[in-house]
Every structure is written in C-alpha cells, then in structure tokens.
Enzyme design. Structure first.
Site, short mmCIF file in Angstrom:
data_model
loop_
_atom_site.label_atom_id
_atom_site.label_comp_id
_atom_site.label_asym_id
_atom_site.label_seq_id
_atom_site.Cartn_x
_atom_site.Cartn_y
_atom_site.Cartn_z
N ASP A 64 -5.03 -4.93 -5.90
CA ASP A 64 -3.94 -4.72 -4.96
C ASP A 64 -2.78 -5.63 -5.40
O ASP A 64 -2.98 -6.56 -6.19
CB ASP A 64 -4.40 -5.09 -3.54
CG ASP A 64 -3.26 -5.07 -2.55
OD1 ASP A 64 -2.56 -4.05 -2.49
OD2 ASP A 64 -3.07 -6.09 -1.84
N ASP A 111 0.64 -6.36 -3.16
CA ASP A 111 1.31 -7.12 -2.09
C ASP A 111 0.30 -7.97 -1.32
O ASP A 111 -0.67 -7.44 -0.77
CB ASP A 111 2.03 -6.17 -1.14
CG ASP A 111 3.15 -5.45 -1.85
OD1 ASP A 111 3.98 -6.13 -2.46
OD2 ASP A 111 3.18 -4.20 -1.82
C1 XBP Z 1 1.56 -2.87 0.77
C2 XBP Z 1 2.45 -2.06 1.58
C3 XBP Z 1 3.80 -1.77 1.07
C4 XBP Z 1 4.74 -2.94 1.10
C5 XBP Z 1 6.15 -2.47 0.97
O1 XBP Z 1 0.22 -2.60 1.16
O2 XBP Z 1 2.09 -1.60 2.64
O3 XBP Z 1 4.34 -0.76 1.88
O4 XBP Z 1 4.62 -3.60 2.34
O5 XBP Z 1 6.32 -1.72 -0.19
P1 XBP Z 1 -1.00 -2.91 0.17
P2 XBP Z 1 7.15 -0.35 -0.20
O6 XBP Z 1 -0.85 -4.33 -0.27
O7 XBP Z 1 -2.22 -2.72 1.03
O8 XBP Z 1 -0.95 -1.93 -0.97
O9 XBP Z 1 8.34 -0.55 0.69
O10 XBP Z 1 7.55 -0.20 -1.66
O11 XBP Z 1 6.24 0.72 0.31
MG MG Z 2 -2.08 -6.00 0.03
#
Ligand code: XBP
Ligand code: MG
Length: 251
Positions: free
Chosen positions: A10, A12
C-alpha cells in the site's frame, strides 16, 4: 503456504504519512482554487478517510452534509486540481518515508523478492512519491504499480490486490500485503492475502482482527524498539521488522 515471493505495498499511510500533510492539504488548496467554501481540518479528514479514493471522498463529503454533490465531471476536474497540488507538495520533498520502509524495501529487493504496489491513490500521485521520496531508481524495481481507477471498486474491495497479483501471475499464498488501515487490511484479507499492518495516528484504533502482524512502524536497528500491537505468529526479536520476520509469517 511456504515461500515469500512478493511484497504488495500500500502507499498512503504505509510508505509515507501522506494523508494529513499531503492529500488533505492538496484537497484544501483545490477547494480554494475552485472557489469552494470548504476546508477539511485534521479530525474531519480522519472521518472522511472511511471512504477511499479522492473523488469518492469529495462526493461523500457533500452527501454526508445532506448537500447535492457536483456532477461527476466537476468532481473529476476538482480532483485533477487536487492531484496537481499534491504533486507540487511532494516535489518540495516534504514527505519522508516512514521509518524502516526504505530499509525493508532494499532488503527485499536485494534478496530477489518481487515488489509491487496496490493502492487506491491516483497514478500521478504515486509517481510523485516514488520520484521524490523513494528515488527514481525505484520505478523499475516495482514489477507492477496498480493504482487508482484501474479497478472499478476501491479498497476495502479486494480488487486492486487481485488485479496486481493477476498482472504478476502470482497467487496469494506467496504474496504478503503491507498496509496501514482497516480498509486496506480488509482488501488484503478478502484477496486471500496475509498482511502486516503499520498503524499511524489516523488508523491506530481501527479493527485489524486477523492480521498477521500489527506494529507502530517497521522501525530501524539504531532507533527505539517498535511497539507491537498484535503478533499472531509469535515472532521474536521484534525491535524492528526485518525480511526474516516477513518470511516467518509466510512459513
Ligand atoms: C488511499 C486513499 C486515497 C488517498 C487520496 O487509500 O484512499 O484516496 O487518500 O488519493 P489506501 P487520491 O492507502 O488504502 O490505498 O486523491 O489520488 O485518490
Ligand atoms: Mg493506506
């Protein structure tokens, strides 16, 4: 079960703490730029993280306040502005990797473990983080970079993990997911994967029942020991997480 062949990462919250000081700030800059009278403070953004995907999150924020969301094209254009701002913030070099991420990635890469990404974020946001926080040499070190709208359903749906494994030609019994959130953990679990969770301020209280290892961070050999929140495999010597631990989880 048996052999660890692949780590599925993952992005973020796992590679870096991108949400509070990256994505959230970029959304607010985009709202400003578009003349929308809305700012997401730190606690509000924590609530909104229940919905993954930036476009989905914007829509959800209108709906939960009982407001009519803008048309899908307007949300997409607002989100494109947000991605531009996010890339700018990341290019300023303000988004360090979390402790132990570079060490563990390097250890796995040098051991010949396949590395891949399975994330909800937009490909451009992922590329910015690789270029500026990891280093451009890492683009080729991820065999697959599965991101964003490439699958119809975002986490907690398992689709992005299923897609990544399909691209790699690997089955879940040789892959291990690295996550930070309840939504991410459920996506990994429902894709049939084992999963290590590194919590952060937004996700610490979430439900990770059934995860293979839950820790405060991967840690570093020369730093304070990590906090172990759940150790389903009874791993020992968890001052910091090493590749040997990840292999034991798969054994
Ligand atoms: C990450 C997200 C993303 C980011 C924003 O979730 O939910 O939407 O918050 O990115 P995970 P975007 O870590 O579970 O993959 O605005 O590019 O969608
Ligand atoms: Mg995440």
């Amino acid at each position: 079960m048996g052999m660890l062949k692949c780590l599925l990462w993952d992005v973020d919250g796992t590679l870096a703490d991108t949400e509070r000081d990256g994505h959230r700030v970029a959304f607010n800059l985009a709202f400003d730029e578009a003349g929308i009278d809305r700012q997401w403070d730190v606690p509000t953004y924590g609530e909104l993280l229940a919905v993954t995907g930036g476009k989905e999150r914007i829509r959800h924020d209108y709906e939960r306040r009982g407001l009519q969301p803008p048309a899908q094209e307007a949300i997409a254009s607002l989100h494109a502005k947000k991605t531009d701002h996010y890339q700018g913030l990341i290019a300023e070099g303000r988004m360090p990797l979390r402790p132990g991420v570079h060490r563990l990635l390097t250890e796995a890469y040098e051991a010949g473990i396949t590395l891949a990404v399975a994330t909800t974020t937009t490909p451009a946001a992922l590329d910015a983080l690789i270029a500026h926080s990891l280093g451009p040499e890492w683009f080729d070190r991820f065999a697959v970079r599965a991101a964003g709208d490439i699958v119809p359903a975002k986490k907690p749906a398992p689709d992005i993990y299923v897609y990544a494994m399909h691209q790699l030609g690997l089955s879940p019994d040789v892959c291990l997911a690295m996550e930070d959130s309840g939504n991410g953990w459920r996506a990994a679990r429902d894709a049939g994967l084992r999963c290590v969770v590194t919590v952060n301020d937004y996700t610490r209280g979430q439900d990770f029942t059934g995860a293979d290892l839950v820790v405060s961070e991967f840690g570093e050999p020369d730093a304070e020991p990590i906090e172990v929140l759940d150790n389903a495999h009874g791993l020992s010597d968890l001052h910091h997480v090493r590749l040997a631990h990840l292999r034991q989880i798969m054994a």
